[in-house]
Design an enzyme around this catalytic site. Sequence first.
Site, PDB file in Angstrom:
ATOM      1  N   CYS A 194      39.991  38.176  49.190  1.00 58.86           N
ATOM      2  CA  CYS A 194      39.776  39.540  48.445  1.00 58.86           C
ATOM      3  C   CYS A 194      40.870  40.492  47.579  1.00 58.86           C
ATOM      4  CB  CYS A 194      38.477  40.469  49.250  1.00 58.86           C
ATOM      5  SG  CYS A 194      37.456  39.562  48.829  1.00 58.86           S
ATOM      6  N   LEU A 224      40.491  42.358  42.637  1.00 54.79           N
ATOM      7  CA  LEU A 224      41.849  42.383  42.623  1.00 54.79           C
ATOM      8  C   LEU A 224      42.165  41.819  41.886  1.00 54.79           C
ATOM      9  CD1 LEU A 224      43.238  43.279  46.467  1.00 54.79           C
ATOM     10  CD2 LEU A 224      42.509  45.672  44.730  1.00 54.79           C
ATOM     11  N   ARG A 225      41.746  40.783  41.565  1.00 53.52           N
ATOM     12  CA  ARG A 225      42.244  39.367  40.405  1.00 53.52           C
ATOM     13  C   ARG A 225      42.078  40.189  38.938  1.00 53.52           C
ATOM     14  NH1 ARG A 225      39.483  36.905  37.276  1.00 53.52           N
ATOM     15  NH2 ARG A 225      38.006  37.678  38.397  1.00 53.52           N
ATOM     16  N   ARG A 226      41.220  40.356  38.651  1.00 50.81           N
ATOM     17  CA  ARG A 226      40.270  41.984  37.713  1.00 50.81           C
ATOM     18  C   ARG A 226      41.467  42.549  37.544  1.00 50.81           C
ATOM     19  NH1 ARG A 226      34.656  41.298  38.864  1.00 50.81           N
ATOM     20  NH2 ARG A 226      33.827  39.076  38.003  1.00 50.81           N
ATOM     21  N   ARG A 273      25.345  47.920  40.580  1.00 52.51           N
ATOM     22  CA  ARG A 273      26.282  47.782  39.571  1.00 52.51           C
ATOM     23  C   ARG A 273      25.809  48.415  38.434  1.00 52.51           C
ATOM     24  NH1 ARG A 273      30.811  43.592  40.899  1.00 52.51           N
ATOM     25  NH2 ARG A 273      29.473  42.826  41.920  1.00 52.51           N
ATOM     26  N   SER A 327      20.546  38.201  47.931  1.00 56.20           N
ATOM     27  CA  SER A 327      20.398  38.950  47.103  1.00 56.20           C
ATOM     28  C   SER A 327      19.608  38.046  45.494  1.00 56.20           C
ATOM     29  CB  SER A 327      22.004  38.964  46.349  1.00 56.20           C
ATOM     30  OG  SER A 327      22.094  37.799  45.639  1.00 56.20           O
ATOM     31  N   LYS A 363      34.112  30.626  44.978  1.00 54.75           N
ATOM     32  CA  LYS A 363      34.574  31.843  45.312  1.00 54.75           C
ATOM     33  C   LYS A 363      34.954  32.945  46.308  1.00 54.75           C
ATOM     34  CE  LYS A 363      32.710  35.047  42.221  1.00 54.75           C
ATOM     35  NZ  LYS A 363      32.634  36.051  43.275  1.00 54.75           N
ATOM     36  N   ASP A 364      33.903  32.028  47.538  1.00 54.36           N
ATOM     37  CA  ASP A 364      32.813  33.347  48.694  1.00 54.36           C
ATOM     38  C   ASP A 364      33.855  32.423  49.642  1.00 54.36           C
ATOM     39  OD1 ASP A 364      32.354  35.383  47.198  1.00 54.36           O
ATOM     40  OD2 ASP A 364      29.356  35.229  46.756  1.00 54.36           O
ATOM     41  N   ARG A 387      30.728  48.673  44.344  1.00 54.40           N
ATOM     42  CA  ARG A 387      30.497  47.628  45.286  1.00 54.40           C
ATOM     43  C   ARG A 387      29.319  47.533  44.524  1.00 54.40           C
ATOM     44  NH1 ARG A 387      31.818  46.133  50.214  1.00 54.40           N
ATOM     45  NH2 ARG A 387      30.274  44.724  49.528  1.00 54.40           N
ATOM     46  N   GLY A 388      28.212  46.596  45.691  1.00 59.41           N
ATOM     47  CA  GLY A 388      26.534  45.977  45.127  1.00 59.41           C
ATOM     48  C   GLY A 388      26.734  44.776  44.775  1.00 59.41           C
ATOM     49  N   ASN A 389      25.282  44.633  44.286  1.00 62.51           N
ATOM     50  CA  ASN A 389      24.979  43.446  43.854  1.00 62.51           C
ATOM     51  C   ASN A 389      24.764  43.444  42.822  1.00 62.51           C
ATOM     52  OD1 ASN A 389      22.039  44.325  43.353  1.00 62.51           O
ATOM     53  ND2 ASN A 389      21.453  43.498  45.611  1.00 62.51           N
ATOM     54  N   ARG A 444      21.948  34.549  50.530  1.00 56.19           N
ATOM     55  CA  ARG A 444      22.012  34.842  50.679  1.00 56.19           C
ATOM     56  C   ARG A 444      21.371  35.374  50.462  1.00 56.19           C
ATOM     57  NH1 ARG A 444      27.109  36.824  47.254  1.00 56.19           N
ATOM     58  NH2 ARG A 444      26.220  38.554  48.089  1.00 56.19           N
TER      59      ARG A 444
END
Length: 312
Positions: free
Chosen positions: A220, A147-149, A172, A27, A97-98, A166-168, A25
């Site tokens: 997600c 959602l986990r957090r 954020r 980023s 995790k992605d 959202r965002g990198n 990616r």
Amino acid sequence: MEEGPYKYIRDGAGKVCRVIRIGTRKSQLARIQTDSVADKLKELYPDIHLEIVGMSTTGDKILDTALSKIGEKSLFTKELENALERNEVDLVVHSLKDLPTTLPPGFTIGAVLKRESPHDAVVLHPKNVGKTLDTLPENSVIGTSSLRRAAQLKKRFPHLEFKDIRGNLNTRLKKLDEKEDFAAIILAAAGLRRMGWENRISQILEPEDCMYAVGQEGGCSVPVAVHTEVKDSQLYLTGAVYSLDGSESLKDTMQTSITVDERVQRVGVTANKMSGEVQDRAERLGVDLANLLLSKGAKEILTVARQLNDAR
């Protein structure tokens, strides 16, 4: 020059070198992680030539919708997988995790690097420096894309409000610092450290506050979390599932013995002094714990969580 699916170049001395094209990616954090993989490969294979190929993914492009609401699997991996399939790159680097829980046919995880800190970190708005989640004022808004957090923290800190962000990492942090929308945001400690922003970490969340992500998570829209610990030759694995608001949860711990005896290399894993049998036991431990939680009603909790998330 290209030969079959492979690419070669001549170096300054006229020697023909194989080119390994690494997909990533675009980023900044993804590039930092990919560069670290490239550095390790260069150490191991000094004769190869490495080429980094940056791409944008669906998850990078859709920034006004919660990850759990976009509805597409492989949000941060699909475009890279397509490039791999078309032989435009030879390998890709992802955060585990992605990755989707099940990889596409013909794909495999070739290697897993030693994990950085798995914990989540609290980054406070400058006006709240010195506070913790416990001491933030009632109804303070906390930003998180997970959602986990959110599920765990809603239960642990009922005086706080949690909203999607959202965002990198750069985006954020900018949203946090330059606006008054959030009192704090929750980010992965590993990402902040790799970016060199460790000084922004106000609080590391311990497992009793927020257990961390499974390597290849269930997606997600699934609030699933784990914590592992090695103690006295025993591997302890704690796993939990949560409802979206954290009001319902199932949590359990199982253990298996691990004996240290040899160095074994297996596909994707080099475990110092861990035999193949021990690695198999560790894997079975995860499966057994998942089955235990399912037998206690985890599937029902997760099904409702998915339905509520889809309806939001």
